[in-house]
Design a protein around this motif. Structure first.
Motif, PDB file in Angstrom:
ATOM      1  N   GLY B 187       0.741  -0.787  -0.444  1.00 16.13           N
ATOM      2  CA  GLY B 187      -0.146  -0.068   0.148  1.00 16.13           C
ATOM      3  C   GLY B 187       1.058   1.493  -0.192  1.00 16.13           C
ATOM      4  O   GLY B 187       1.679   1.066  -1.252  1.00 16.13           O
ATOM      5  N   ASN B 188       0.437   1.789   1.454  1.00 21.82           N
ATOM      6  CA  ASN B 188       1.285   2.997   1.245  1.00 21.82           C
ATOM      7  C   ASN B 188       2.824   2.795   2.333  1.00 21.82           C
ATOM      8  O   ASN B 188       2.954   3.697   2.703  1.00 21.82           O
ATOM      9  CB  ASN B 188       0.390   4.421   1.382  1.00 21.82           C
ATOM     10  CG  ASN B 188       0.125   5.219   0.119  1.00 21.82           C
ATOM     11  OD1 ASN B 188       0.436   5.287  -0.980  1.00 21.82           O
ATOM     12  ND2 ASN B 188      -0.709   6.021  -0.077  1.00 21.82           N
ATOM     13  N   ALA B 189       2.744   1.667   2.665  1.00 23.64           N
ATOM     14  CA  ALA B 189       4.052   1.360   3.984  1.00 23.64           C
ATOM     15  C   ALA B 189       5.363   0.399   3.248  1.00 23.64           C
ATOM     16  O   ALA B 189       5.502   0.374   2.418  1.00 23.64           O
ATOM     17  CB  ALA B 189       3.290   0.945   4.451  1.00 23.64           C
ATOM     18  N   VAL B 190       6.567   0.785   3.275  1.00 28.89           N
ATOM     19  CA  VAL B 190       7.187   0.859   2.443  1.00 28.89           C
ATOM     20  C   VAL B 190       7.622   0.033   3.934  1.00 28.89           C
ATOM     21  O   VAL B 190       8.165   0.243   5.473  1.00 28.89           O
ATOM     22  CB  VAL B 190       8.935   1.755   2.211  1.00 28.89           C
ATOM     23  CG1 VAL B 190       9.973   1.160   2.355  1.00 28.89           C
ATOM     24  CG2 VAL B 190       8.522   2.810   1.278  1.00 28.89           C
ATOM     25  N   ILE B 191       8.426  -1.601   3.363  1.00 29.14           N
ATOM     26  CA  ILE B 191       8.999  -2.591   5.141  1.00 29.14           C
ATOM     27  C   ILE B 191      10.625  -2.893   4.686  1.00 29.14           C
ATOM     28  O   ILE B 191      10.902  -3.022   3.058  1.00 29.14           O
ATOM     29  CB  ILE B 191       7.681  -3.528   4.736  1.00 29.14           C
ATOM     30  CG1 ILE B 191       6.628  -3.167   5.146  1.00 29.14           C
ATOM     31  CG2 ILE B 191       8.655  -4.645   6.080  1.00 29.14           C
ATOM     32  CD1 ILE B 191       5.603  -4.193   4.611  1.00 29.14           C
ATOM     33  N   TYR B 192      11.263  -2.558   5.874  1.00 29.31           N
ATOM     34  CA  TYR B 192      12.559  -3.082   5.059  1.00 29.31           C
ATOM     35  C   TYR B 192      12.997  -4.506   6.134  1.00 29.31           C
ATOM     36  O   TYR B 192      12.127  -4.053   7.437  1.00 29.31           O
ATOM     37  CB  TYR B 192      13.216  -2.132   5.741  1.00 29.31           C
ATOM     38  CG  TYR B 192      13.494  -0.588   4.855  1.00 29.31           C
ATOM     39  CD1 TYR B 192      13.944  -0.444   4.163  1.00 29.31           C
ATOM     40  CD2 TYR B 192      12.771   0.358   5.363  1.00 29.31           C
ATOM     41  CE1 TYR B 192      13.578   0.553   3.296  1.00 29.31           C
ATOM     42  CE2 TYR B 192      13.041   1.892   5.181  1.00 29.31           C
ATOM     43  CZ  TYR B 192      12.976   1.945   3.764  1.00 29.31           C
ATOM     44  OH  TYR B 192      13.400   3.091   3.309  1.00 29.31           O
ATOM     45  N   THR B 193      13.050  -5.634   5.902  1.00 32.34           N
ATOM     46  CA  THR B 193      13.542  -6.040   6.451  1.00 32.34           C
ATOM     47  C   THR B 193      14.756  -6.317   6.977  1.00 32.34           C
ATOM     48  O   THR B 193      15.934  -6.171   5.743  1.00 32.34           O
ATOM     49  CB  THR B 193      13.258  -7.833   5.451  1.00 32.34           C
ATOM     50  OG1 THR B 193      11.579  -7.857   5.257  1.00 32.34           O
ATOM     51  CG2 THR B 193      13.242  -8.850   6.980  1.00 32.34           C
ATOM     52  N   ILE B 194      15.385  -6.827   8.266  1.00 32.88           N
ATOM     53  CA  ILE B 194      16.671  -6.273   8.376  1.00 32.88           C
ATOM     54  C   ILE B 194      16.410  -7.828   9.915  1.00 32.88           C
ATOM     55  O   ILE B 194      15.959  -8.346  10.411  1.00 32.88           O
ATOM     56  CB  ILE B 194      16.762  -4.916   9.647  1.00 32.88           C
ATOM     57  CG1 ILE B 194      15.702  -5.331  10.668  1.00 32.88           C
ATOM     58  CG2 ILE B 194      17.547  -4.489   8.842  1.00 32.88           C
ATOM     59  CD1 ILE B 194      15.383  -3.695  11.634  1.00 32.88           C
ATOM     60  N   ASN B 205      24.340  -1.390   4.441  1.00 28.42           N
ATOM     61  CA  ASN B 205      23.720  -2.239   3.822  1.00 28.42           C
ATOM     62  C   ASN B 205      22.303  -1.483   3.409  1.00 28.42           C
ATOM     63  O   ASN B 205      21.306  -1.825   3.068  1.00 28.42           O
ATOM     64  CB  ASN B 205      23.535  -3.165   4.773  1.00 28.42           C
ATOM     65  CG  ASN B 205      24.426  -4.011   4.990  1.00 28.42           C
ATOM     66  OD1 ASN B 205      25.606  -3.914   4.110  1.00 28.42           O
ATOM     67  ND2 ASN B 205      24.551  -4.567   5.754  1.00 28.42           N
ATOM     68  N   PHE B 206      22.134  -0.460   4.603  1.00 29.25           N
ATOM     69  CA  PHE B 206      20.537   0.302   4.585  1.00 29.25           C
ATOM     70  C   PHE B 206      20.965   0.956   3.191  1.00 29.25           C
ATOM     71  O   PHE B 206      21.794   1.803   2.479  1.00 29.25           O
ATOM     72  CB  PHE B 206      20.284   0.484   5.662  1.00 29.25           C
ATOM     73  CG  PHE B 206      19.179   1.738   5.445  1.00 29.25           C
ATOM     74  CD1 PHE B 206      17.768   0.611   6.078  1.00 29.25           C
ATOM     75  CD2 PHE B 206      18.784   3.127   5.115  1.00 29.25           C
ATOM     76  CE1 PHE B 206      16.398   1.520   5.385  1.00 29.25           C
ATOM     77  CE2 PHE B 206      17.461   3.649   4.858  1.00 29.25           C
ATOM     78  CZ  PHE B 206      16.108   2.686   4.951  1.00 29.25           C
ATOM     79  N   ASN B 207      19.916   0.892   2.183  1.00 32.86           N
ATOM     80  CA  ASN B 207      19.583   2.124   0.435  1.00 32.86           C
ATOM     81  C   ASN B 207      19.382   3.657   1.293  1.00 32.86           C
ATOM     82  O   ASN B 207      18.109   3.518   1.117  1.00 32.86           O
ATOM     83  CB  ASN B 207      19.361   1.317  -0.171  1.00 32.86           C
ATOM     84  CG  ASN B 207      19.417   2.503  -2.064  1.00 32.86           C
ATOM     85  OD1 ASN B 207      19.834   3.611  -1.495  1.00 32.86           O
ATOM     86  ND2 ASN B 207      19.424   1.061  -2.697  1.00 32.86           N
ATOM     87  N   ILE B 208      19.921   4.443   1.618  1.00 35.62           N
ATOM     88  CA  ILE B 208      19.447   5.825   1.940  1.00 35.62           C
ATOM     89  C   ILE B 208      18.730   5.932   0.844  1.00 35.62           C
ATOM     90  O   ILE B 208      17.943   7.011   1.070  1.00 35.62           O
ATOM     91  CB  ILE B 208      20.499   6.337   2.775  1.00 35.62           C
ATOM     92  CG1 ILE B 208      20.448   8.148   3.465  1.00 35.62           C
ATOM     93  CG2 ILE B 208      22.124   7.120   1.881  1.00 35.62           C
ATOM     94  CD1 ILE B 208      19.590   6.814   4.668  1.00 35.62           C
ATOM     95  N   ALA B 209      19.271   5.792  -0.345  1.00 35.03           N
ATOM     96  CA  ALA B 209      18.776   6.435  -1.475  1.00 35.03           C
ATOM     97  C   ALA B 209      17.801   6.165  -1.802  1.00 35.03           C
ATOM     98  O   ALA B 209      16.688   7.343  -2.653  1.00 35.03           O
ATOM     99  CB  ALA B 209      19.743   6.353  -2.827  1.00 35.03           C
TER     100      ALA B 209
END
Lengths: 265, 464
Positions: B187-194, B205-209
């Motif tokens: 939806g309108n959420a971005v989910i990062y898996t750490i 490792n985190f894609n800040i761009a």
């Protein structure tokens, strides 16, 4: 970017065959090589072209050949006709290539390589038809046409190609309804090449549906031969590897035979 | 030769024959430098149109892979090949494959972040169980539903119903995979898996761009799926608190889900909460709670308190953005787009039905968001050069609209660079319904330019 009107204008401006070459071609078609040579002798530019062409390494002559009669004799009827078309095409080459970083020397090498490899292929296929022999000479016209139409559109094409792997042939077809092979065929018409030759040039793009029999088989061989040559370092560096779309499925069933006829790159 | 960039994937499209003699000609020093500068998560070489290759030819690109992976920590490999080519590559590099192999571009795209939010069901088989698991985990982390066949026989049976799967993965291999944090959109959420132990490496490792891109194109809810996190140290803590501060500028919310503090000092949790990060036990607590989702920003822009407003600098550059749009449309269609009216207002779409939209953000010396809204017919016409004529699905049109808006972004970048203004552009985003677009744009004031093309109207909207 490029409109149908641009393409029609380009076709209108294709120069007709010069008188001397037209006459030499007529004699060559009739198998009268001595008469053809006499005609060709009258045109200094054609004389120089023939001399430069047959003394290229791909022809493998140890001593320089310079007499036009001798050149036509060595080439034979079919190759003479083809070489005269190659000369005609050389008249269309730009003074300076704008789109492709190519020199005329490299372009003539490409013409010579195409002619020689095509000859080997036709021997392998046991085909002696002069019209089929000549067809290959018009194929490099696609490069000339492409350079002429897209030279001023380089930046726009670069932007398009940064997001999608589109070749010039596809871009032209989608914008104008013509592809580069159609335009090469138009040049062939202007130069009074046979219907069979013109149909073969059109089908060499590998994108035409419904090709059958000898026409399909010859179109496959031309298409693969083109990509064999366009994969050579000189032409990769000149950007020719990317200018049309290689139809790999179209040529798949002749690949094994091709690799027997043409040496590895 | 330059790589074609689609989303976060750069691909070299080779044609013809490839051996040790000609392969270096495909890559000049300028090409390598251009590749280094790309903002991508995966670099591939497509073998689809390569009829012959040998090891010497591939080696030139394998060297490039090693160089780029070391430099940018991204995934690299070959794609688009048949079973014979797959076997040949495996034979050439037996036991030493340190790059990935993806049977198709479509399969490769499943292993990178994108702005698309629909999870795909994927059938997967590899005779090596560790490869099977690695692929399944990656796919899962990117938000997909992998169906893993445990045996070849099971795979062959399941393959007989291909309509059940978006893709069937075979003849694929994950080499040293990119170290980037897996990202997906719901939806309108971005989910990062750490996962595992979080330390200073999270910064690499985190894609800040990508994160900045997401903020710029309107995402306001960022969820860290932390179920697999064992612990974190002070460096990771600092990283997340800084991330929370930068998100606050956009009124974005950052949440952690599934994080336990058994092996992490409880004070870290307090510090993270002080920075504005929220903690939840399960994903459903957020994603299935509409009210909460709305409040956090994942349901739209209603909670935005400090609206980022248009400024003079951006308005001064408006002609460049319009020029870029109009000239791109002219280039792609050979037809003229006409400007009808310009006004500063909230985005207003007169007939929201049967419209498609795309947006691209930009940041650098200027920041903002370009939104284009087209009737479907115009969208299709605008993209014909990219996709050809004939039967075209809505998904294909939307994909091409993303490419289209990417070209506009690229042109605007060039035009502004002539005025010594440096811009970076974000990943494009597309919308098949105007409700989703309005969720991010409803409360934004911007410059709305109504244009017409072939007698039909379309909207250009520039905002922040």
């Amino acid at each position: 970017m490029i409109t149908q009107e641009d393409v029609v204008l380009y076709i209108k401006n294709i120069p007709p065959t010069p008188g001397v070459v037209r006459q030499a071609l007529t004699f060559a078609r009739e198998g009268e090589l001595i008469k053809a040579a006499k005609c060709a002798q009258e045109d200094p530019a054609l004389r120089l072209y023939l001399k430069t062409l047959v003394n290229r390494p791909i022809y493998g002559f140890k001593n320089e050949v310079s007499d036009v009669g001798q050149i036509f004799g060595i080439l034979g009827v079919a190759a003479t006709q083809q070489t005269l078309y190659n000369y005609l095409l050389s008249l269309l080459t730009p003074k300076k290539w704008e789109l492709f970083p190519l020199t005329n020397h490299q372009f003539y090498d490409l013409q010579a390589s195409l002619s020689k490899e095509w000859e080997n292929i036709l021997i392998h296929l046991h085909i002696k038809d002069k019209e089929v022999y000549s067809a290959i000479s018009l194929i490099p016209a696609t490069i000339i046409v492409c350079d002429a139409l897209f030279a001023s559109k380089k930046k726009e094409v670069e932007q398009l190609r940064s997001v999608k792997a589109l070749d010039y042939n596809t871009i032209l077809k989608r914008l104008s309804g013509y592809d580069l092979f159609d335009l090469a065929a138009e040049i062939g018409k202007m130069w009074e090449m046979s219907d069979k030759t013109i149909a073969l040039i059109r089908s060499a793009s590998g994108t035409h549906q419904g090709l059958v029999g000898e026409q399909k088989m010859l179109a496959q061989w031309i298409h693969l031969l083109l990509f064999y040559l366009f994969s050579q370092s000189t032409y990769v560096s000149a950007g020719l590897n990317e200018f049309i779309d290689f139809q790999i499925d179209f040529v798949h069933d002749i690949y094994d035979s091709f690799s027997q006829v043409v040496p590895s790159i | 030769m330059r790589a074609v960039v689609k989303g976060r994937v750069g691909i070299f499209h080779l044609q013809g024959f490839l051996d040790g003699n000609n392969a270096p000609s495909f890559l000049t020093i300028d090409d390598i430098k251009a590749t280094e500068a790309l903002n991508i998560d995966m670099l591939l070489v497509s073998l689809k149109k390569v009829i012959f290759f040998n090891k010497n030819g591939l080696d030139v690109f394998v060297k490039l892979f090693t160089h780029i992976r070391t430099l940018k920590h991204i995934s690299v490999g070959f794609c688009d090949y048949d079973h014979t080519k797959f076997k040949a590559i495996n034979t050439f590099y037996a036991g030493e494959i340190n790059f990935s192999l993806f049977k198709s571009e479509k399969i490769a795209e499943l292993f990178v972040s994108s702005n698309k939010s629909d999870p795909k069901t994927i059938l997967l088989y590899n005779e090596d169980p560790s490869q099977r698991s690695a692929m399944a985990i990656e796919l899962f982390d990117y938000g997909h539903n992998p169906v893993i066949a445990q045996s070849f026989a099971e795979f062959e049976t399941k393959k007989k119903t291909p309509e059940l799967y978006y893709a069937i993965i075979e003849d694929t291999l994950l080499g040293y995979f990119g170290q980037k944090v897996a990202t997906r959109v719901t939806g309108n959420a971005v989910i990062y898996t750490i996962s595992n132990f979080l330390d200073a490496e999270i910064g690499n490792n985190f894609n800040i761009a990508y994160h900045t891109n997401s903020l710029n194109v309107g995402f306001r809810l960022f969820i860290f799926d932390a179920f697999k996190v064992v612990s974190m140290n002070i460096h990771a803590l600092n990283f997340f608190t800084k991330l929370a501060s930068s998100a606050a500028e956009y009124n974005a919310a950052i949440c952690f889900v599934g994080m336990t503090f058994e092996k992490t000092p409880e004070t870290f949790k307090n510090d993270l909460e002080d920075a504005g990060i929220m903690f939840f036990d399960t994903m459903d607590e957020i994603l299935k709670n509409k009210e909460l989702l709305q409040e956090l920003g994942g349901g739209g822009g209603t909670t935005i308190k400090q609206q980022r407003i248009l400024n003079k600098t951006l308005i001064n550059e408006l002609p460049h953005f319009i020029d870029a749009t109009v000239s791109t449309l002219n280039m792609m269609t050979n037809a003229q787009a006409i400007k009808n009216s310009v006004s500063i207002q909230p985005l207003t779409i007169a007939n929201p039905a049967d419209q498609f939209a795309s947006s691209i953000g930009f940041y650098g010396d200027l920041d903002g968001l370009i939104i284009l809204i087209f009737p479907k017919t115009i969208a299709k016409k605008a993209c014909e050069l990219l996709i050809g004529e004939g039967e075209i699905t809505d998904e294909e049109i939307l994909d091409s609209l993303a490419e289209f808006v990417n070209i506009i972004g690229g042109r605007a970048k060039v035009l502004l660079s002539e005025n010594k203004k440096r811009l970076d552009i974000t990943l494009p985003r597309t919308y098949s319904d105007m409700d989703t677009l309005m969720e991010i744009a409803r409360h934004k004031k911007g410059v709305q330019v109504d244009l017409s093309f072939n007698g039909e109207k379309f909207i250009f909207f520039l905002t922040r």
